[in-house]
Design an enzyme around this catalytic site. Structure first.
Site, PDB file in Angstrom:
ATOM      1  N   THR A  41      16.609  37.009  42.092  1.00 46.14           N
ATOM      2  CA  THR A  41      15.172  37.222  41.935  1.00 46.14           C
ATOM      3  C   THR A  41      14.878  38.723  41.910  1.00 46.14           C
ATOM      4  O   THR A  41      15.732  39.550  42.257  1.00 46.14           O
ATOM      5  CB  THR A  41      14.400  36.583  43.093  1.00 46.14           C
ATOM      6  OG1 THR A  41      14.764  37.260  44.314  1.00 46.14           O
ATOM      7  CG2 THR A  41      14.710  35.104  43.212  1.00 46.14           C
ATOM      8  N   TYR A  84      12.237  31.345  59.987  1.00 51.59           N
ATOM      9  CA  TYR A  84      12.680  30.942  58.658  1.00 51.59           C
ATOM     10  C   TYR A  84      13.338  29.569  58.695  1.00 51.59           C
ATOM     11  O   TYR A  84      13.027  28.688  57.884  1.00 51.59           O
ATOM     12  CB  TYR A  84      13.657  31.988  58.125  1.00 51.59           C
ATOM     13  CG  TYR A  84      14.107  31.767  56.700  1.00 51.59           C
ATOM     14  CD1 TYR A  84      13.229  31.950  55.636  1.00 51.59           C
ATOM     15  CD2 TYR A  84      15.413  31.379  56.416  1.00 51.59           C
ATOM     16  CE1 TYR A  84      13.641  31.753  54.327  1.00 51.59           C
ATOM     17  CE2 TYR A  84      15.838  31.188  55.109  1.00 51.59           C
ATOM     18  CZ  TYR A  84      14.950  31.375  54.075  1.00 51.59           C
ATOM     19  OH  TYR A  84      15.358  31.177  52.778  1.00 51.59           O
ATOM     20  N   ILE A 102      12.128  32.428  41.599  1.00 53.90           N
ATOM     21  CA  ILE A 102      12.518  31.062  41.270  1.00 53.90           C
ATOM     22  C   ILE A 102      11.368  30.304  40.620  1.00 53.90           C
ATOM     23  O   ILE A 102      11.578  29.514  39.695  1.00 53.90           O
ATOM     24  CB  ILE A 102      13.039  30.349  42.525  1.00 53.90           C
ATOM     25  CG1 ILE A 102      14.407  30.945  42.917  1.00 53.90           C
ATOM     26  CG2 ILE A 102      13.150  28.841  42.308  1.00 53.90           C
ATOM     27  CD1 ILE A 102      14.948  30.458  44.240  1.00 53.90           C
ATOM     28  N   SER A 104      15.487  26.185  50.930  1.00 58.25           N
ATOM     29  CA  SER A 104      16.481  27.252  50.902  1.00 58.25           C
ATOM     30  C   SER A 104      17.520  26.998  51.980  1.00 58.25           C
ATOM     31  O   SER A 104      17.252  26.333  52.979  1.00 58.25           O
ATOM     32  CB  SER A 104      15.811  28.608  51.142  1.00 58.25           C
ATOM     33  OG  SER A 104      16.747  29.663  51.064  1.00 58.25           O
ATOM     34  N   LYS A 149      11.794  26.184  56.851  1.00 53.47           N
ATOM     35  CA  LYS A 149      12.516  25.494  55.788  1.00 53.47           C
ATOM     36  C   LYS A 149      12.893  24.075  56.210  1.00 53.47           C
ATOM     37  O   LYS A 149      12.888  23.146  55.388  1.00 53.47           O
ATOM     38  CB  LYS A 149      13.755  26.286  55.375  1.00 53.47           C
ATOM     39  CG  LYS A 149      13.430  27.611  54.692  1.00 53.47           C
ATOM     40  CD  LYS A 149      12.547  27.416  53.467  1.00 53.47           C
ATOM     41  CE  LYS A 149      12.249  28.722  52.762  1.00 53.47           C
ATOM     42  NZ  LYS A 149      11.332  28.528  51.600  1.00 53.47           N
ATOM     43  N   ASP A 163      -4.569  32.108  45.460  1.00 58.93           N
ATOM     44  CA  ASP A 163      -3.960  32.351  46.759  1.00 58.93           C
ATOM     45  C   ASP A 163      -3.842  30.988  47.444  1.00 58.93           C
ATOM     46  O   ASP A 163      -4.862  30.384  47.818  1.00 58.93           O
ATOM     47  CB  ASP A 163      -4.839  33.297  47.576  1.00 58.93           C
ATOM     48  CG  ASP A 163      -4.269  33.614  48.947  1.00 58.93           C
ATOM     49  OD1 ASP A 163      -3.355  32.890  49.405  1.00 58.93           O
ATOM     50  OD2 ASP A 163      -4.748  34.568  49.587  1.00 58.93           O
TER      51      ASP A 163
END
Length: 285
Positions: A212, A177, A18, A165, A181, A72
Site C-alpha cells: 500500500t 490492533y 487495499i 488482517s 481485528k 467520513d
C-alpha cells in the site's frame, strides 16, 4: 459483457491501499463501484497519495463505472446520506448497474498518527489508538453493514466482505490492533449467523503483506523488505472471485487468507505470481 456489469458495489475507504485495489479489480470486471473515503483534492489523509475521485476515475477507465463519494465513516449522518444517495441513483437510473449487490467493509483509520507507540505495550498506548481502531474500523463496518443488508435483501441477495488482517491464531503485535481485528472477524461470523436463512452472505478476508502507499512510505520502497509482498489488486481479485462464486453461501461466516483464496479460485497477482497465504510471525495465542 463484463462478468460484473450488472453488479453495484460499495467499497469503503478506497482512496488508496487495499480498498483502492478492490475497487480497481471490480472495475476490471465491469462493476459499478461507489468509492468512499475522506481524501479529496489536496485534502488527503496523512498527506498520502490517493483520493476518492482518482480511484473512481480509474475504475471507469478500466471498464467499470466509478462513483466517488466523500464520506467520513465515523459520522453516522454522512454514512446514512451515502446510502440515501445510492438509493436515489438507483431509482433514477436503475439500468446502470442495479441495486446494491456487494458491500466491502475496508475503511480503517487505526494507523493514523500512531507513530512508534503502535508497537509499545498496551499500558503505554494512548487511548486514542483504541478509539481510532474501533470507531474507524469495527464500528464503521457495523454501521455500513446494518444499512447495506436491508438493501441487499431487497435485491434478492448479495455479499458483505470485510477486510481484516493478520492471523487470528497469533498475536498481531498490539493489543488494540489485535482486539479490533478479532472483533472484525467475530462481527463477520455473527452477521453470517443471523443471515443464515437469507440470500445474503458475509465473509472476512485477510490480505498478506501488501504494497500500500502507507507501507511504501514507511519502508522507503526498500526492495529487500518488499520481497514477497503482494499488490492491493491481489485482494481485489479475491473479492471478485468470491462475488462470482455461486456457492459463496457455503463460505458465509468464514475468514479467509487471500493466498488461500488464490489457490482455491485460480487467480494470480498482477505480476502473474501467486503469493503464499500470510503467516503472521509472533506468539500463538
Amino acid at each position: 459483457m463484463s462478468s460484473l456489469s450488472n453488479t453495484t458495489a460499495l467499497v469503503t475507504g478506497a482512496s488508496r491501499g487495499i480498498g483502492r485495489g478492490i475497487a480497481l479489480a471490480l472495475g476490471d470486471a465491469g462493476a459499478t463501484v461507489y468509492v468512499t473515503g475522506r481524501s479529496v483534492g489536496a485534502d488527503r489523509t496523512d498527506d498520502l497519495p490517493g483520493t476518492v475521485d482518482e480511484t473512481a476515475g480509474s475504475v471507469t477507465e478500466r471498464g467499470g463505472r466509478g462513483i466517488a463519494v466523500q464520506c467520513d465513516h465515523t459520522d453516522d449522518r454522512q454514512v446514512e446520506a451515502l446510502f440515501e444517495r445510492m438509493d436515489r441513483d438507483h431509482d433514477h437510473d436503475h439500468g446502470s448497474g442495479g441495486g446494491l449487490g456487494l458491500l466491502v467493509n475496508n475503511v480503517w483509520g487505526g494507523y493514523e498518527g500512531y507513530g512508534e507507540s503502535f508497537d509499545g505495550p498496551f499500558w503505554e498506548q494512548p487511548i486514542e489508538t483504541w478509539d481510532r481502531m474501533f470507531d474507524a474500523g469495527v464500528r464503521a463496518h457495523f454501521t455500513a453493514s446494518r444499512l447495506a443488508v436491508p438493501r441487499l435483501l431487497d435485491a434478492d441477495g448479495g455479499l458483505v466482505v470485510t477486510v481484516s488482517s493478520g492471523h487470528g491464531g497469533r498475536f498481531r503485535g498490539s493489543v488494540p490492533y489485535d482486539v479490533s481485528k478479532t472483533a472484525t472477524e467475530r462481527l463477520t461470523k455473527t452477521m453470517a449467523h443471523e443471515l443464515r436463512d437469507t440470500p445474503v452472505s458475509a465473509v472476512a478476508v485477510q490480505p498478506g503483506f501488501t504494497r500500500t502507499e502507507r507501507v511504501l512510505d514507511a519502508v522507503d520502497e526498500d526492495e529487500e523488505v518488499l520481497a514477497g509482498t503482494e499488490s492491493p489488486l491481489y485482494t481485489g481479485r479475491a473479492v471478485v472471485a468470491l462475488v462470482l462464486d455461486d456457492g459463496v453461501a457455503d463460505r458465509s461466516g468464514g475468514v479467509f487468507r487471500v493466498g488461500d483464496l488464490a489457490r482455491a479460485y485460480g487467480f494470480t497477482d498482477v505480476d502473474g505470481t501467486r503469493p503464499a497465504p500470510f503467516d503472521l510471525p509472533g506468539d500463538p495465542l
